[in-house]
Design an enzyme around this catalytic site. Structure first.
Site, short mmCIF file in Angstrom:
data_model
loop_
_atom_site.label_atom_id
_atom_site.label_comp_id
_atom_site.label_asym_id
_atom_site.label_seq_id
_atom_site.Cartn_x
_atom_site.Cartn_y
_atom_site.Cartn_z
N CYS A 1 22.97 56.42 1.05
CA CYS A 1 22.13 56.80 2.20
C CYS A 1 20.67 56.82 1.81
O CYS A 1 19.79 56.83 2.65
CB CYS A 1 22.55 58.16 2.73
SG CYS A 1 22.32 59.45 1.50
N PHE B 1 32.45 57.81 2.82
CA PHE B 1 33.10 57.16 1.67
C PHE B 1 32.15 57.00 0.49
O PHE B 1 32.59 56.87 -0.65
CB PHE B 1 33.66 55.78 2.07
CG PHE B 1 32.61 54.70 2.07
CD1 PHE B 1 32.30 54.01 0.91
CD2 PHE B 1 31.90 54.38 3.22
CE1 PHE B 1 31.31 53.02 0.89
CE2 PHE B 1 30.91 53.41 3.22
CZ PHE B 1 30.61 52.73 2.05
P1 NAD Z 1 31.40 57.17 8.90
O1 NAD Z 1 30.49 57.77 9.89
O2 NAD Z 1 32.17 55.95 9.30
O3 NAD Z 1 32.49 58.23 8.42
C1 NAD Z 1 32.13 59.53 8.02
C2 NAD Z 1 33.30 60.46 8.29
O4 NAD Z 1 33.57 60.48 9.69
C3 NAD Z 1 34.59 60.04 7.60
O5 NAD Z 1 35.24 61.18 7.09
C4 NAD Z 1 35.39 59.39 8.71
O6 NAD Z 1 36.78 59.55 8.56
C5 NAD Z 1 34.92 60.12 9.96
N1 NAD Z 1 34.93 59.27 11.15
C6 NAD Z 1 34.75 57.93 11.21
N2 NAD Z 1 34.82 57.50 12.48
C7 NAD Z 1 35.03 58.58 13.25
C8 NAD Z 1 35.19 58.77 14.66
N3 NAD Z 1 35.13 57.76 15.52
N4 NAD Z 1 35.39 60.02 15.11
C9 NAD Z 1 35.43 61.07 14.25
N5 NAD Z 1 35.31 60.93 12.91
C10 NAD Z 1 35.10 59.71 12.41
O7 NAD Z 1 30.52 56.88 7.60
P2 NAD Z 1 30.94 56.09 6.29
O8 NAD Z 1 31.02 54.62 6.59
O9 NAD Z 1 32.10 56.74 5.63
O10 NAD Z 1 29.67 56.38 5.37
C11 NAD Z 1 28.50 55.63 5.43
C12 NAD Z 1 27.48 56.26 6.35
O11 NAD Z 1 27.18 57.57 5.92
C13 NAD Z 1 26.13 55.52 6.33
O12 NAD Z 1 25.64 55.48 7.63
C14 NAD Z 1 25.27 56.40 5.44
O13 NAD Z 1 23.88 56.27 5.66
C15 NAD Z 1 25.75 57.74 5.82
N6 NAD Z 1 25.44 58.73 4.80
C16 NAD Z 1 24.43 59.60 5.07
C17 NAD Z 1 24.08 60.53 4.11
C18 NAD Z 1 22.96 61.49 4.37
O14 NAD Z 1 22.77 62.37 3.57
N7 NAD Z 1 22.21 61.38 5.45
C19 NAD Z 1 24.76 60.59 2.90
C20 NAD Z 1 25.81 59.69 2.67
C21 NAD Z 1 26.14 58.77 3.64
#
Ligand code: NAD
Length: 496
Positions: A279, A147
């Site tokens: 992130c 998100f």
């Molecule tokens: P998230 O892991 O909750 O969701 C990411 C994606 O996975 C979304 O599209 C979501 O719909 C899907 N998802 C969520 N739960 C799932 C499940 N149980 N099974 C399968 N798919 C699932 O992450 P978020 O809250 O949307 O974003 C924040 C996180 O992303 C933080 O941990 C942040 O550090 C990380 N992030 C990392 C980077 C990087 O480059 N390393 C960049 C941006 C964000």
């Protein structure tokens, strides 16, 4: 109320199940988003498979032209897309424009496709024999995104995947899904054939359908570490190529010789910008030696100056968190930190914004005397909370960072070149800033952390993106002259 639909084969596609999408600044539902299932994913994969037949045969000139057009459209629609992002994510419009600009850099990188896809040629590797290589697209590839950067993170993926001849299915976050559909329409205006870029909305069932669909060749994932591990394991077990970027806990180290005002300015912006939902956010400041007391004093002053408000209000530095759950999680973390012995220097809990009393706001929090056994240190809080850890030496600071399970970004503030060199060589982190707080690499480098911040071995965009979305062919060629005809040789071929 507006329902955000899937985008498949150049058209919106409805769905039955939906989920609310909120405006975090008001706390009000602003739209619904459809939730896809295995059948929706299958429709998208079929459309993308069909489109791949022609798109993979398109010329480099045609693909480059689409990228140039997309770049121009992203410039023209920056304000509009920025407002869409702000309304669903909560970040300020200017911050959203920043993510569009950084994402657009990847489109600019993809505009150089003719150069970056050049293969190599070796003349006369053996008598009368030449070798050359080139790279070909994989087929249908998918991106699953978080998100916190609803435009930029997908832009890390799809311009490179599409420019190299693949077709793409984006599964954006269900919390701020509108940016994905907006970009889909820009691609259409840019002249991209229908079916090359598709958007399927949804949560876990949609993701699982992508990870197991036999028509999907590769999956790019960015999100939290537990889901990155899950996606990596499941998709690789299905025989797919996977890149999976996870969460972070980024440290800024401040040495006593640093310009404290400069360091504090940048650490404040790195910690509280986008309400800490980056992130690459700085969530820990390690104060070395006698830098600590002065640093905490300046950080306190700066944290109290941060203007919190709705993201579309001019002058706002920091907007709300994305959901009520996130707001509660962050405020509980401050409560727990206090209970575990941290000193709460600035307390962001319970902040109310006039006229936006139901918004998901919390103010900046500054915690001092945090130790590495506390929850506030160990967990990725993903909110505007900065923890100060005190150590005596640079080497101790490096040891703290290296013992942390994450390794996304880090920054050192110092006036010493020797210290900076020691730091960058010894610290086990993928992206390092020297007097730069949020060292997000330019698009012609690749983006990726170490340890639990990147599962597997593939960073994203730049040269690694080209490698990920293509596979090489090496061709060994002989055009024999009749005088060179020889009999068959039964030994393993060697050159001469
Ligand atoms: P998230 O892991 O909750 O969701 C990411 C994606 O996975 C979304 O599209 C979501 O719909 C899907 N998802 C969520 N739960 C799932 C499940 N149980 N099974 C399968 N798919 C699932 O992450 P978020 O809250 O949307 O974003 C924040 C996180 O992303 C933080 O941990 C942040 O550090 C990380 N992030 C990392 C980077 C990087 O480059 N390393 C960049 C941006 C964000």
């Amino acid at each position: 109320m507006n329902t955000i639909q899937h985008w498949i084969d150049g058209n919106t596609v409805p769905g039955t199940a939906t989920q609310p999408v909120f405006n975090p600044a008001t706390g009000q539902e602003r739209a619904k988003v459809v939730l896809g299932d295995a059948a929706t994913v299958d429709i998208a994969v079929r459309a993308a498979t069909k489109a791949f037949e022609t798109w993979s045969e398109s010329s480099l000139t045609q693909r480059t032209q689409v990228m140039f057009n997309l770049r121009q459209l992203l410039v023209e629609h920056e304000e509009e897309l920025g407002r869409i992002i702000s309304a669903e994510h909560g970040k300020t419009v200017d911050d959203a424009r920043g993510e569009i600009i950084r994402g657009r850099e990847v489109v600019e990188f993809a505009c150089g496709l003719g150069d970056i896809l050049k293969g190599s040629f070796s003349d006369q590797v053996s008598r009368g024999i030449d070798v050359h290589d080139f790279r070909q697209p994989l087929g249908v590839v998918a991106g699953i995104t978080p998100f916190n950067f609803p435009a930029m993170v997908p832009l890390w993926m799809h311009p490179i995947a599409i420019a190299t001849g693949n077709t793409f299915i984006l599964k954006p976050s269900e919390r701020d899904p509108s940016a994905a559909n907006f970009v889909a329409q820009l691609y259409q205006q840019a002249g991209l054939p229908d079916g090359v870029f598709n958007v399927v909305h949804g949560g876990k069932p949609t993701v699982d359908a992508i990870l197991t669909h036999p028509g999907v060749e590769a999956v790019s994932f960015v999100g939290s570490t537990p889901i990155a591990k899950y996606v990596h394991e499941k998709a690789t077990s299905e025989g797919k190529r996977v890149q999976a970027l996870g969460g972070a806990k980024n440290h800024a180290v401040v040495l006593p010789d640093a310009d404290l005002e400069f360091a504090a300015n940048h650490i404040t912006a790195g910690a509280y910008g986008s309400a800490g939902e980056r992130c690459m956010a700085l969530s820990v400041a390690i104060a070395v030696g006698d830098a600590a007391d002065n640093l905490v004093g300046v950080l306190e002053r700066k944290a109290r100056e941060v203007k919190v408000g709705p993201g579309d209000q001019p002058g706002t530095d920091m907007g709300p968190l994305v959901t009520k759950t996130a707001q509660e999680r962050v405020e509980n973390a401050v409560t727990t930190a206090h209970a575990q012995g941290a000193t709460v220097i600035v307390d962001g809990r319970g902040l109310k914004i006039d006229g936006h009393e139901n918004g998901f706001f919390t103010g900046p929090s500054l915690l001092d005397h945090v130790t590495t056994d506390m929850d506030a240190y160990q967990q990725e809080l993903f909110g505007p909370v900065l923890a100060i850890v005190r150590v005596d030496t640079l080497d101790e600071a490096i040891d703290v960072i290296n013992a942390n399970p994450y390794g996304n970004g880090t920054a050192l503030f110092t006036a010493s070149g020797e210290a900076a060199r020691r730091f960058q060589r010894r610290v086990n982190v993928g992206m390092i800033g020297v007097n730069v707080p949020v060292p997000v690499p330019m698009s012609y480098y690749s983006f990726g952390g170490w340890k639990d911040s990147l599962i597997g071995d593939s960073p994203i965009h730049g040269p690694e993106g080209i490698r990920f979305y293509t596979r090489p062919k090496v061709i060994t060629t002989r055009w024999p002259h009749t005088e060179q005809h020889t009999g068959a040789g039964f030994n393993f071929p060697t050159s001469n």
